[in-house]
Design a protein around this motif. Structure first.
Motif, PDB file in Angstrom:
ATOM      1  N   ASP A 109       0.863  -1.380  -0.038  1.00  0.00           N
ATOM      2  CA  ASP A 109       0.017   0.046  -0.031  1.00  0.00           C
ATOM      3  C   ASP A 109       0.898   1.185   0.054  1.00  0.00           C
ATOM      4  O   ASP A 109       0.659   2.374  -0.546  1.00  0.00           O
ATOM      5  N   PRO A 146      -3.245  -3.463  -3.311  1.00  0.00           N
ATOM      6  CA  PRO A 146      -3.145  -2.255  -3.349  1.00  0.00           C
ATOM      7  C   PRO A 146      -2.120  -1.907  -4.502  1.00  0.00           C
ATOM      8  O   PRO A 146      -1.091  -1.309  -4.466  1.00  0.00           O
ATOM      9  N   ALA A 200      -4.723   3.037  -5.346  1.00  0.00           N
ATOM     10  CA  ALA A 200      -4.517   3.188  -4.110  1.00  0.00           C
ATOM     11  C   ALA A 200      -5.293   4.508  -3.560  1.00  0.00           C
ATOM     12  O   ALA A 200      -5.612   4.688  -2.374  1.00  0.00           O
TER      13      ALA A 200
END
Length: 367
Positions: free
Chosen positions: A307, A362, A367
């Motif tokens: 992420d 992610p 994102a």
């Protein structure tokens, strides 16, 4: 980025296996180097990833292939390894807590900002479907205005199962610093940052006995409080009651409950990525399971690093250093309050992290 994030992992303890499994299945991440104080453990970890090489710590930090350092050392070494990685121009994602003290953590944040590298920190469990579905339920108004929460963790202590549990009972350890980051990060995700805390703490024993492994029967010193409780006053006005303990055999208390003026939520264990979210709405006699509506599905430890890699330039990662610093300050403030008997203001500010829409991985596009 146009290519996977090349990761160098420092520390091959028990938690590393979970990270290795996640890195193996996420195309956004590629393990290229591994280091540990025990070279044998590093070689074993490297064998599980064809592109990974077992190196010394100095070699790994100097390796130009490494974009980001995954810092899985013991808490006392978190700041040292993070600072060395930042000095080498690497981004850093570390196990919790961000550092053993807020003084060390503040330096890590400052150095990362000055160097222009990214900083992230566990727990990333709050990015999974459990906590994120609960957050969406709160944001959608299913319990009305959130008024209060409870967060509870009670266990007899990790010396029951861990062959080398020493660091759990040294500064930077204990139930608050070991498990508190999961619960407090979840509470901040659900209810926003904490403004003030009231705390109390106790230490049941000065020594603990290792119950498994080659050191079975050996006693180790206890240098931290092993039962910590307190109230977190969120900036939103909500009140969270926290109990973190290595002094109980078991508990039937839910990991987290959130109560609003129109209902209550039972939130799954924040040490897990998933689990049922249950709602008791006003006027309903029974709890009912909510459908999964948010979070990374089938996530594992390391999704926070992916992420971070996908976070647009200029935005703070969801499992970022600023949030981890705030959580560390909350924990230190709880202990300061316990020692002084007075309320303590949490000085490290943070924003409530961005929510995670329901998605698989992610990737940078989403994102």
């Amino acid at each position: 980025m146009g290519r996977p994030l090349n990761v160098g992992m420092v520390g091959c303890g028990a938690i590393s296996a979970q990270y290795l499994r996640t890195i193996e299945r996420l195309p956004e991440l590629r393990l290229v180097a591994v280091a540990d104080l025990d070279p044998g453990r590093a070689r074993t970890a490297a064998r599980s990833h064809p592109e990974a090489e077992a190196l010394g710590v100095d070699e790994l930090l100097a390796d130009p292939r490494v974009d980001a350092v995954l810092n899985l050392t013991v808490p006392a070494a978190h700041a040292e390894i993070a600072l060395r990685a930042i000095e080498a121009g690497k981004s850093v994602y570390g196990e919790k807590p961000l550092a053993a003290t807020t003084t060390e953590a503040a330096r890590v944040l400052r150095e990362a900002e000055d160097a222009g590298v990214r900083l992230g920190c566990a727990p990333d469990t709050v990015l999974g479907t459990g906590t994120q579905t609960a957050r969406k339920a709160i944001d959608d108004g299913l319990i009305g205005r959130p008024m209060a929460a409870t967060a509870t963790m009670v266990t007899p202590g990790h010396e029951r199962w861990h062959p080398d549990p020493d660091f759990y009972y040294l500064p930077g350890g204990g139930p608050l610093f070991d498990m508190g980051p999961y619960h407090i990060t979840a509470l901040v995700t659900l209810l926003g940052p904490v403004a003030t805390v009231f705390g109390a703490a106790a230490r049941g024993r000065d020594r603990r006995t290792i119950a498994s492994g080659p050191r079975k029967g050996e006693q180790i010193p206890v240098m931290v409080e092993t039962h910590v409780t307190g109230v977190l006053v969120h900036a939103s006005g909500a009140l969270s009651t926290l109990v973190m303990s290595f002094e109980g055999e078991a508990t039937r208390a839910p990991s987290i409950e959130v109560h609003g003026d129109e209902g209550s939520l039972a939130v799954p264990d924040p040490n897990r990525f998933d689990g049922p979210v249950r709602l008791a709405a006003a006027g309903e006699r029974e709890w009912r399971d909510l459908p999964v509506t948010a979070g990374y599905t089938e996530a594992g430890r390391g999704v926070g690093l992916a992420d971070l890699a996908a976070t647009p330039e200029g935005e703070e990662p969801r499992a970022g250093g600023v949030l981890a610093f705030h959580v560390l300050d909350v924990m230190e403030s709880l202990l300061a309050s316990a020692h002084t008997g007075k309320a303590v203001t949490v000085s490290a500010a943070c924003e409530r992290p961005r929510p995670v829409p329901l998605r698989d991985t992610p990737s940078a596009e989403r994102a």
